[in-house]
Enzyme design. Structure first.
Site, PDB file in Angstrom:
ATOM      1  N   LYS A  12       8.467   7.864   7.162  1.00  0.00           N
ATOM      2  CA  LYS A  12       7.267   9.166   7.079  1.00  0.00           C
ATOM      3  C   LYS A  12       7.471   9.908   8.332  1.00  0.00           C
ATOM      4  CE  LYS A  12       4.798   8.181   2.971  1.00  0.00           C
ATOM      5  NZ  LYS A  12       5.222   6.379   3.007  1.00  0.00           N
ATOM      6  N   GLU A  72       8.433  -0.208  -7.340  1.00  0.00           N
ATOM      7  CA  GLU A  72       6.841  -0.177  -6.342  1.00  0.00           C
ATOM      8  C   GLU A  72       5.927   0.856  -7.730  1.00  0.00           C
ATOM      9  OE1 GLU A  72       4.460   1.736  -3.408  1.00  0.00           O
ATOM     10  OE2 GLU A  72       6.832   2.830  -2.790  1.00  0.00           O
TER      11      GLU A  72
END
Length: 312
Positions: free
Chosen positions: A166, A32
């Site tokens: 996360k 990405e």
């Protein structure tokens, strides 16, 4: 190998090295670009982006960093394009729903996990390395805040190597959504679902793999059984020596969530707010951990891609 998802596009620009590797069935790993433009501080972001690509090469594959430049999706960037993504102020964050708009307007954008996975699959790339996956946010019952990563993976034939999600997210709810959406999860040399900065989020996984060859065998079976139209997550924990200290992590997370509530931050601003809070309050330790885990994921993804390509 037939890629049912792949569509030929005259405006999709494949870097010559990437195009040659795909044509020869050589291993390629998608990367990405949002982490470069929005996730890492300048001027270090350009050097780290190059390091991530080198980690893929060290693992035996060709890196394909993905971005949209002047309206065209680019699958693999030369150094000038990589530098532009890292240093330009007009680079916008592009998810799947934004691709057509920015393409029509001839704009430049950095791709998220969702849009990177989408474009990688269109190009015929089956392995993708990132840092952490998006997921269900805390307070989602009120906000309905869930990352587009999840729904995109539910319909995209891509294997994502990541360090879990996360810890600022609702990990339990995210795992439930992954199950509902038919997105498989494999623990790479672990039985625990990773928590990004920490190797163990406190949640146990059903399936474990211990080598690139084992992952490649799963990918081959997915192709043969027709389940490769759904995404697959290979959850690769941050190495123990690179983990954020447990007490520091927990105290920072508690303080960050309190600050979030106190300042009324919501929606798409939640994640950048909390990541910035972690960076400040840990005096950069969280950023160091982030970089370490991304490099580790890039190398492991390359090894998996190489093992899969070797199977033919």
């Amino acid at each position: 190998m037939t890629h049912l998802y792949r569509i030929e596009r005259t405006d999709m620009q494949l870097h010559p090295e990437v195009a040659a590797a795909l044509a020869a069935n050589q291993p390629v790993v998608a990367l990405e670009s949002t982490i470069i433009s929005h996730g890492l501080p300048r001027p270090d972001n350009l050097g780290i982006a190059r390091d991530i690509e080198q980690a893929v090469r060290d693992g035996g594959a060709v890196p394909a960093t993905i971005a949209i430049i002047d309206g065209d999706p680019h699958i693999g960037l030369d150094d000038a394009a990589l530098k532009a993504i890292a240093t330009s102020d007009d680079v916008v964050k592009v998810s799947v729903r934004d691709i057509a708009t920015i393409a029509a307007r001839g704009g430049t954008g950095a791709t998220t996990v969702a849009s990177t996975g989408h474009l990688a699959a269109l190009a015929g790339i089956s392995v993708f390395a990132t840092g952490g996956l998006g997921g269900v946010h805390r307070q989602a019952r009120e906000s309905w805040d869930e990352s587009a990563d999840l729904t995109t993976l539910s319909r995209t034939p891509i294997t994502v190597i990541c360090a879990g999600v996360k810890s600022i997210l609702d990990v339990s709810a995210t795992l439930e959504r992954l199950e509902t959406l038919n997105i498989g999860v494999l623990g790479y040399r672990t039985n625990a679902f990773p928590g990004f900065y920490r190797a163990d989020s406190g949640h146990t996984l059903d399936w474990r793999v211990d080598s690139p060859a084992e992952v490649a065998a799963v990918l081959r079976s997915r192709r043969e059984l027709g389940t490769d139209r759904f995404g697959l997550i290979v959850a690769n924990p941050i190495p123990a020596e690179d983990e954020l200290d447990a007490d520091l992590h927990d105290s920072t997370l508690t303080a960050g969530l309190a600050a979030l509530d106190r300042e009324g931050v919501s929606g798409k601003n939640v994640t950048p707010f909390l990541l910035d809070f972690f960076h400040r309050e840990t005096h950069g330790a969280s950023l160091t951990a982030n970089v370490k885990l991304v490099l580790n994921n890039a190398r492991v993804a390359a090894e998996i891609a190489a093992a899969y390509a070797a199977q033919g």
